[in-house]
Design a protein around this motif. Structure first.
Motif, PDB file in Angstrom:
ATOM      1  N   HIS A 358       0.825  -1.209   0.000  1.00 42.25           N
ATOM      2  CA  HIS A 358       0.000   0.000   0.000  1.00 42.25           C
ATOM      3  C   HIS A 358       0.861   1.261   0.000  1.00 42.25           C
ATOM      4  CE1 HIS A 358      -3.323  -2.672   0.696  1.00 42.25           C
ATOM      5  NE2 HIS A 358      -2.858  -3.051   1.873  1.00 42.25           N
ATOM      6  N   SER A 359       1.890   1.292   0.839  1.00 42.45           N
ATOM      7  CA  SER A 359       2.739   2.486   0.931  1.00 42.45           C
ATOM      8  C   SER A 359       3.543   2.720  -0.345  1.00 42.45           C
ATOM      9  CB  SER A 359       3.688   2.372   2.130  1.00 42.45           C
ATOM     10  OG  SER A 359       4.523   1.231   2.022  1.00 42.45           O
ATOM     11  N   ALA A 360       3.667   1.702  -1.195  1.00 41.85           N
ATOM     12  CA  ALA A 360       4.410   1.859  -2.455  1.00 41.85           C
ATOM     13  C   ALA A 360       3.780   2.926  -3.348  1.00 41.85           C
ATOM     14  CB  ALA A 360       4.475   0.529  -3.194  1.00 41.85           C
ATOM     15  N   PHE A 361       2.477   3.188  -3.181  1.00 39.75           N
ATOM     16  CA  PHE A 361       1.810   4.193  -4.003  1.00 39.75           C
ATOM     17  C   PHE A 361       2.269   5.609  -3.671  1.00 39.75           C
ATOM     18  CE2 PHE A 361      -1.262   0.670  -4.394  1.00 39.75           C
ATOM     19  CZ  PHE A 361      -1.450   0.668  -5.762  1.00 39.75           C
ATOM     20  N   ILE A 362       2.879   5.787  -2.497  1.00 37.72           N
ATOM     21  CA  ILE A 362       3.326   7.123  -2.090  1.00 37.72           C
ATOM     22  C   ILE A 362       4.476   7.609  -2.973  1.00 37.72           C
ATOM     23  CG2 ILE A 362       4.311   8.476  -0.196  1.00 37.72           C
ATOM     24  CD1 ILE A 362       2.927   6.541   1.733  1.00 37.72           C
ATOM     25  N   THR A 363       5.387   6.708  -3.318  1.00 36.77           N
ATOM     26  CA  THR A 363       6.508   7.044  -4.208  1.00 36.77           C
ATOM     27  C   THR A 363       6.516   6.049  -5.372  1.00 36.77           C
ATOM     28  OG1 THR A 363       7.964   5.751  -2.763  1.00 36.77           O
ATOM     29  CG2 THR A 363       7.957   8.131  -2.470  1.00 36.77           C
ATOM     30  N   PRO A 364       5.729   6.310  -6.393  1.00 36.76           N
ATOM     31  CA  PRO A 364       5.575   5.377  -7.521  1.00 36.76           C
ATOM     32  C   PRO A 364       6.892   5.047  -8.214  1.00 36.76           C
ATOM     33  CG  PRO A 364       3.927   7.119  -7.610  1.00 36.76           C
ATOM     34  CD  PRO A 364       4.913   7.515  -6.568  1.00 36.76           C
ATOM     35  N   GLY A 365       7.016   3.791  -8.642  1.00 36.40           N
ATOM     36  CA  GLY A 365       8.173   3.358  -9.404  1.00 36.40           C
ATOM     37  C   GLY A 365       9.388   3.006  -8.576  1.00 36.40           C
ATOM     38  N   LYS A 366       9.332   3.210  -7.277  1.00 35.19           N
ATOM     39  CA  LYS A 366      10.460   2.910  -6.406  1.00 35.19           C
ATOM     40  C   LYS A 366      10.193   1.626  -5.625  1.00 35.19           C
ATOM     41  CE  LYS A 366      13.004   4.696  -2.400  1.00 35.19           C
ATOM     42  NZ  LYS A 366      13.092   5.783  -1.391  1.00 35.19           N
ATOM     43  N   ILE A 367      11.216   0.807  -5.478  1.00 36.30           N
ATOM     44  CA  ILE A 367      11.062  -0.437  -4.715  1.00 36.30           C
ATOM     45  C   ILE A 367      11.135  -0.145  -3.220  1.00 36.30           C
ATOM     46  CG2 ILE A 367      12.147  -2.649  -4.134  1.00 36.30           C
ATOM     47  CD1 ILE A 367      12.870  -3.023  -7.005  1.00 36.30           C
ATOM     48  N   HIS A 368      10.125  -0.589  -2.501  1.00 36.39           N
ATOM     49  CA  HIS A 368      10.068  -0.433  -1.048  1.00 36.39           C
ATOM     50  C   HIS A 368      10.372  -1.792  -0.416  1.00 36.39           C
ATOM     51  CE1 HIS A 368       7.812   3.530  -1.011  1.00 36.39           C
ATOM     52  NE2 HIS A 368       7.765   3.160  -2.283  1.00 36.39           N
ATOM     53  N   ALA A 369      11.360  -1.837   0.444  1.00 35.52           N
ATOM     54  CA  ALA A 369      11.715  -3.084   1.130  1.00 35.52           C
ATOM     55  C   ALA A 369      11.417  -2.946   2.613  1.00 35.52           C
ATOM     56  CB  ALA A 369      13.189  -3.407   0.917  1.00 35.52           C
ATOM     57  N   ALA A 370      10.925  -4.022   3.208  1.00 34.40           N
ATOM     58  CA  ALA A 370      10.595  -3.986   4.635  1.00 34.40           C
ATOM     59  C   ALA A 370      10.737  -5.376   5.243  1.00 34.40           C
ATOM     60  CB  ALA A 370       9.177  -3.458   4.840  1.00 34.40           C
ATOM     61  N   LEU A 371      11.075  -5.388   6.523  1.00 31.77           N
ATOM     62  CA  LEU A 371      11.047  -6.625   7.306  1.00 31.77           C
ATOM     63  C   LEU A 371       9.728  -6.618   8.057  1.00 31.77           C
ATOM     64  CD1 LEU A 371      12.506  -9.183   8.351  1.00 31.77           C
ATOM     65  CD2 LEU A 371      13.382  -7.771  10.230  1.00 31.77           C
ATOM     66  N   SER A 372       8.877  -7.573   7.777  1.00 32.94           N
ATOM     67  CA  SER A 372       7.540  -7.616   8.367  1.00 32.94           C
ATOM     68  C   SER A 372       7.397  -8.818   9.291  1.00 32.94           C
ATOM     69  CB  SER A 372       6.477  -7.682   7.262  1.00 32.94           C
ATOM     70  OG  SER A 372       6.588  -6.577   6.394  1.00 32.94           O
ATOM     71  N   LYS A 373       6.629  -8.636  10.340  1.00 33.76           N
ATOM     72  CA  LYS A 373       6.432  -9.702  11.325  1.00 33.76           C
ATOM     73  C   LYS A 373       4.948  -9.977  11.479  1.00 33.76           C
ATOM     74  CE  LYS A 373       7.513 -10.944  16.126  1.00 33.76           C
ATOM     75  NZ  LYS A 373       8.140 -10.450  17.390  1.00 33.76           N
ATOM     76  N   MET A 374       4.550 -11.221  11.186  1.00 33.02           N
ATOM     77  CA  MET A 374       3.149 -11.615  11.312  1.00 33.02           C
ATOM     78  C   MET A 374       2.800 -11.903  12.770  1.00 33.02           C
ATOM     79  SD  MET A 374       1.701 -11.474   8.330  1.00 33.02           S
ATOM     80  CE  MET A 374       0.248 -12.537   8.398  1.00 33.02           C
ATOM     81  N   THR A 375       1.511 -12.080  13.028  1.00 35.12           N
ATOM     82  CA  THR A 375       1.062 -12.292  14.406  1.00 35.12           C
ATOM     83  C   THR A 375       1.551 -13.608  14.997  1.00 35.12           C
ATOM     84  OG1 THR A 375      -1.004 -13.197  13.513  1.00 35.12           O
ATOM     85  CG2 THR A 375      -1.003 -10.876  14.134  1.00 35.12           C
ATOM     86  N   ASP A 376       1.933 -14.582  14.139  1.00 33.64           N
ATOM     87  CA  ASP A 376       2.460 -15.854  14.638  1.00 33.64           C
ATOM     88  C   ASP A 376       3.960 -15.778  14.924  1.00 33.64           C
ATOM     89  OD1 ASP A 376       3.495 -15.755  12.089  1.00 33.64           O
ATOM     90  OD2 ASP A 376       2.574 -17.613  11.394  1.00 33.64           O
TER      91      ASP A 376
END
Length: 471
Positions: A358-376
């Motif tokens: 979703h946040s990728a739409f803020i800066t179009p065309g740029k790769i957004h990388a993140a470390l995400s942690k699920m509830t498990d």
């Protein structure tokens, strides 16, 4: 665990057309004892498991593996709907259902799909009468069949890969571009001419094949990458439809619409394999640690085509990272989903707003990388980037979608986008869920609905960080 094993033995036996009496005789046990095993009332020792594995020709690990994660997640997603709120169904109860009664769980999901489809049709009729723009019910339900089909086979089809490699070798040349080579192949082998034209307003199209004239018309509004994919797709349609039909034999489609959409998906899968043959593509991915933009330029394909292709690297002898992939528009509607990484992608409704797709739409065309942690507690390295779709000409608005791709954090060293992420500190991971109804996090300011696992109560004298959480 014994319930899972018993069900898998019974299910495999039935698919193989073996009676309970015949199997018990081959295993050297009584029919009554086998019946107790299949109903989950008796444990199976290792020696007997080995016999079952040999007789039914099934891998031991397949008999003893954990529950079907996708089935559990889809059931959880369905039962998280507001209409079930008063039943107080817990996550544990849903997991028990997926483990012990997977066919019942699949039946519920099928009912859920039909229920949502019925709602869609009702609102479509209302829209046609009132001309109101009721967009939230316009999800593509046949697309779910495509996702289920690809998920079942891990998005890997050996026969289609073998066929694609033969075509690639026959059109490979250092003296011409791939697009020209594909056009020459169609002309020389099938007497089909490819013509680039600007479609008229009355007959707007991306591609159109006229079998009588033996002509493939490609819209000049398309990018060269898309034109190549369509040219390769036409080769597949002329030569490999029997192979594709064969892939569909063991899957039950609820309607022709779903089946035809899956055929299109396999045609495109095969076309992409012609442009990016498995071994060559796999080696480039390993060499460049899945740098999608670099690989995109190596094969002269689009970002979305490469993102699709990396999810196909599931040959047991040459296996790539198991990725999940999804595509969403700016409103959060998910139009494609596939999870080989194990992460849950919602079947009904949009994904968690904290996902970087979703946040990728803020800066179009740029790769957004993140470390995400699920509830498990499981961590994933996730990237997202927007791409433009549609007609490419001045004065025409092009739609924008976000492509999300990710894998378990244990593969981080092989994934170039992990290099700038802090993988060691737990606090560096972004807490995410699947969607608000199934998410157990109570510290989320972006919660839009109350969680399924907790009774929602309004307190006029106290408000938490969200109106749906008072703790």
């Amino acid at each position: 665990m014994k319930n899972q094993i018993g069900f898998k033995i019974k299910n495999t036996r039935r698919k193989a057309g073996i009676s309970q009496a015949d199997l018990s005789e081959k295993l050297g046990i009584s029919s009554s004892y086998l019946n107790l095993i299949e109903s989950g009332k008796r444990n199976v020792n290792v020696d007997l498991l080995l016999k079952v594995s040999d007789v039914l020709n099934i891998e031991l690990k397949d008999l003893s593996k954990k529950e079907d994660a996708n089935l559990y997640h889809d059931a959880l997603d369905l039962l998280g709907d507001n209409i079930f709120e008063d039943l107080d169904i817990t996550n544990i109860e849903v997991k028990d259902l997926a483990n012990n009664n997977p066919l019942i769980a699949k039946a519920l999901i099928r009912l859920g799909d039909f229920y949502k489809k019925g709602n869609k049709e009702i609102y479509s009729k209302v829209e046609s009468i009132s001309e109101d723009n009721i967009t939230k019910f316009k999800s593509s339900f046949p697309g779910e069949a495509v996702s289920d089909f690809l998920q079942k086979y891990n998005n890997y089809f050996q026969e289609l890969e073998d066929y694609s490699l033969k075509v690639f070798k026959s059109v490979n040349s250092k003296n011409k571009t791939r697009h020209v080579l594909l056009i020459d192949y169609l002309k020389n082998k099938h007497k089909v001419d490819v013509e680039d034209i600007v479609p008229s307003e009355k007959d707007n199209f991306a591609k159109k094949y006229d079998d009588n004239k033996k002509k493939l018309y490609l819209s000049d509004y398309l990018t060269l990458e898309t034109k190549k994919l369509y040219a390769a797709s036409q080769i597949v349609q002329l030569e490999a439809m029997d192979i594709i039909e064969k892939q569909l034999n063991d899957f039950v489609f609820q309607n022709e619409e779903s089946k035809n959409l899956t055929i299109i998906a396999l045609v495109n899968y095969t076309a992409a394999a012609i442009l990016m043959p498995y071994e060559l593509f796999f080696n480039e991915c390993k060499k460049h640690r899945y740098d999608l933009e670099l690989i995109q330029h190596t094969f002269a394909t689009s970002f979305e085509q490469v993102a699709h292709r990396v999810t196909c690297l599931q040959n047991p002898k040459m296996k790539g990272i198991p990725f999940h992939m999804l595509r969403a528009d700016i409103a959060g509607n998910i139009s494609k989903r596939l999870s080989l990484s194990g992460i849950q992608i919602p079947r009904y409704g949009g994904a968690c707003p904290r996902w970087n797709i979703h946040s990728a739409f803020i800066t179009p065309g740029k790769i957004h990388a993140a470390l995400s942690k699920m509830t498990d507690g499981e961590k994933y390295v996730c990237i997202a980037r927007t791409v433009e779709k549609g007609i490419g000409r001045y004065g025409v608005h092009r739609s924008m979608v976000s492509i999300g791709l990710g894998c378990e954090a244990k593969y981080a060293k092989d994934f170039v986008y992990s290099d700038q992420l802090n993988l060691k500190e737990d606090q560096a991971a972004i807490p995410i869920g699947v969607n608000c109804r199934t998410c157990t996090r109570l510290d989320c300011q972006q919660r839009a609905f109350p969680p399924i696992n907790k009774k929602f109560k309004i307190d006029l004298n106290k408000r938490g960080i969200s109106v749906y959480v008072n703790e």
